[in-house]
Design a protein around this motif. Sequence first.
Motif, PDB file in Angstrom:
ATOM      1  N   LEU A   1       1.655 -12.046  17.240  1.00 37.85           N
ATOM      2  CA  LEU A   1       1.422 -12.084  15.793  1.00 37.85           C
ATOM      3  C   LEU A   1       0.040 -11.542  15.446  1.00 37.85           C
ATOM      4  O   LEU A   1      -0.123 -10.820  14.454  1.00 37.85           O
ATOM      5  N   LYS A   2      -0.961 -11.846  16.270  1.00 38.04           N
ATOM      6  CA  LYS A   2      -2.302 -11.296  16.031  1.00 38.04           C
ATOM      7  C   LYS A   2      -2.299  -9.782  16.212  1.00 38.04           C
ATOM      8  O   LYS A   2      -2.982  -9.066  15.463  1.00 38.04           O
ATOM      9  N   GLN A   3      -1.518  -9.278  17.162  1.00 42.41           N
ATOM     10  CA  GLN A   3      -1.393  -7.827  17.330  1.00 42.41           C
ATOM     11  C   GLN A   3      -0.735  -7.195  16.104  1.00 42.41           C
ATOM     12  O   GLN A   3      -1.144  -6.122  15.657  1.00 42.41           O
ATOM     13  N   ARG A   4       0.259  -7.850  15.574  1.00 42.82           N
ATOM     14  CA  ARG A   4       0.915  -7.330  14.360  1.00 42.82           C
ATOM     15  C   ARG A   4      -0.086  -7.286  13.208  1.00 42.82           C
ATOM     16  O   ARG A   4      -0.149  -6.304  12.464  1.00 42.82           O
ATOM     17  N   LEU A   5      -0.855  -8.364  13.045  1.00 36.43           N
ATOM     18  CA  LEU A   5      -1.872  -8.368  11.996  1.00 36.43           C
ATOM     19  C   LEU A   5      -2.894  -7.251  12.226  1.00 36.43           C
ATOM     20  O   LEU A   5      -3.289  -6.569  11.269  1.00 36.43           O
ATOM     21  N   ALA A   6      -3.311  -7.038  13.472  1.00 34.73           N
ATOM     22  CA  ALA A   6      -4.283  -5.979  13.781  1.00 34.73           C
ATOM     23  C   ALA A   6      -3.720  -4.600  13.431  1.00 34.73           C
ATOM     24  O   ALA A   6      -4.434  -3.751  12.863  1.00 34.73           O
ATOM     25  N   LYS A   7      -2.461  -4.363  13.745  1.00 33.69           N
ATOM     26  CA  LYS A   7      -1.831  -3.077  13.396  1.00 33.69           C
ATOM     27  C   LYS A   7      -1.747  -2.913  11.879  1.00 33.69           C
ATOM     28  O   LYS A   7      -1.957  -1.819  11.348  1.00 33.69           O
TER      29      LYS A   7
ATOM     30  N   CYS B   1       0.835  -1.206   0.000  1.00 26.70           N
ATOM     31  CA  CYS B   1       0.000   0.000   0.000  1.00 26.70           C
ATOM     32  C   CYS B   1       0.866   1.251   0.000  1.00 26.70           C
ATOM     33  O   CYS B   1       0.592   2.207  -0.733  1.00 26.70           O
ATOM     34  N   ALA B   2       1.888   1.263   0.837  1.00 29.04           N
ATOM     35  CA  ALA B   2       2.763   2.437   0.927  1.00 29.04           C
ATOM     36  C   ALA B   2       3.443   2.715  -0.409  1.00 29.04           C
ATOM     37  O   ALA B   2       3.471   3.866  -0.873  1.00 29.04           O
ATOM     38  N   ARG B   3       3.985   1.687  -1.023  1.00 32.83           N
ATOM     39  CA  ARG B   3       4.705   1.901  -2.285  1.00 32.83           C
ATOM     40  C   ARG B   3       3.769   2.338  -3.407  1.00 32.83           C
ATOM     41  O   ARG B   3       4.107   3.192  -4.218  1.00 32.83           O
ATOM     42  N   LEU B   4       2.586   1.759  -3.450  1.00 35.38           N
ATOM     43  CA  LEU B   4       1.631   2.124  -4.503  1.00 35.38           C
ATOM     44  C   LEU B   4       1.126   3.560  -4.354  1.00 35.38           C
ATOM     45  O   LEU B   4       0.769   4.193  -5.344  1.00 35.38           O
ATOM     46  N   THR B   5       1.101   4.062  -3.146  1.00 37.28           N
ATOM     47  CA  THR B   5       0.611   5.426  -2.908  1.00 37.28           C
ATOM     48  C   THR B   5       1.747   6.416  -2.710  1.00 37.28           C
ATOM     49  O   THR B   5       1.505   7.587  -2.419  1.00 37.28           O
ATOM     50  N   HIS B   6       2.966   5.945  -2.854  1.00 36.44           N
ATOM     51  CA  HIS B   6       4.159   6.773  -2.654  1.00 36.44           C
ATOM     52  C   HIS B   6       4.161   7.401  -1.263  1.00 36.44           C
ATOM     53  O   HIS B   6       4.551   8.551  -1.082  1.00 36.44           O
ATOM     54  N   SER B   7       3.738   6.608  -0.276  1.00 39.19           N
ATOM     55  CA  SER B   7       3.769   7.002   1.133  1.00 39.19           C
ATOM     56  C   SER B   7       5.067   6.485   1.747  1.00 39.19           C
ATOM     57  O   SER B   7       5.764   5.662   1.144  1.00 39.19           O
ATOM     58  N   ASP B   8       5.375   6.957   2.948  1.00 38.22           N
ATOM     59  CA  ASP B   8       6.543   6.428   3.650  1.00 38.22           C
ATOM     60  C   ASP B   8       6.336   4.937   3.889  1.00 38.22           C
ATOM     61  O   ASP B   8       5.275   4.526   4.368  1.00 38.22           O
ATOM     62  N   VAL B   9       7.347   4.160   3.564  1.00 39.24           N
ATOM     63  CA  VAL B   9       7.269   2.705   3.732  1.00 39.24           C
ATOM     64  C   VAL B   9       7.561   2.374   5.190  1.00 39.24           C
ATOM     65  O   VAL B   9       8.626   2.722   5.709  1.00 39.24           O
ATOM     66  N   PRO B  10       6.607   1.717   5.857  1.00 38.59           N
ATOM     67  CA  PRO B  10       6.814   1.404   7.274  1.00 38.59           C
ATOM     68  C   PRO B  10       7.856   0.293   7.476  1.00 38.59           C
ATOM     69  O   PRO B  10       8.042  -0.553   6.609  1.00 38.59           O
ATOM     70  N   THR B  11       8.508   0.349   8.611  1.00 39.33           N
ATOM     71  CA  THR B  11       9.401  -0.736   9.002  1.00 39.33           C
ATOM     72  C   THR B  11       8.891  -1.298  10.317  1.00 39.33           C
ATOM     73  O   THR B  11       8.500  -0.557  11.208  1.00 39.33           O
ATOM     74  N   THR B  12       8.855  -2.596  10.390  1.00 35.93           N
ATOM     75  CA  THR B  12       8.380  -3.273  11.584  1.00 35.93           C
ATOM     76  C   THR B  12       9.392  -4.347  11.948  1.00 35.93           C
ATOM     77  O   THR B  12       9.639  -5.252  11.140  1.00 35.93           O
TER      78      THR B  12
END
Length: 167
Positions: free
Chosen positions: A87-93, A66-77
């Motif tokens: 893992l469920k919390q990561r999916l929720a975020k 999503c970030a790359r397609l919209t030219h938004s800042d690419v998140p790092t996790t």
Amino acid sequence: MSFYDAVVPAYLQMLNSLTGLLTKAEAHCAAKKVDPSVLLGSRLFPDMLPLSKQIQLVSDFAAKGCARLTHSDVPTTPDTEKTFEELKQRLAKTIDYVKSFKPEQFEGAESKDVTFPSGPDKTTTLKGQQFLSAFSLPNFYFHCATAHGILRHNGVEIGKRDFMGLN
């Protein structure tokens, strides 16, 4: 169909279905008295990534896609999750992050250049449509299907409807 409609709902469907799969896997571990770390570290083959990494990669492909397609800042996790709950919390975020995108952010994205890492010290540039259909979604679905396969292979009672998020 808008480009947004081709992207966001596909990611959300599978992110939500994986949340359900992890819930069933957690219940399976409790019922069968299986140490959750055994299932989280399971692989389909020794040279493949474990379940926990499959889920992390699914998250990354959705958010970064999503970030790359919209030219938004690419998140790092950072990949620090060690439990089903984490893992469920990561999916929720990730779900919240993907939901934060608006249709207008994707306008024209199909024809814009998307540059992304494609190996050590290497990048690739594709048009948005090509990036989505030839890179982002195939990788996303590969890791979703692999996570499902790992769980099914280890006896978690799930099927295609669970994979599709229909149960």
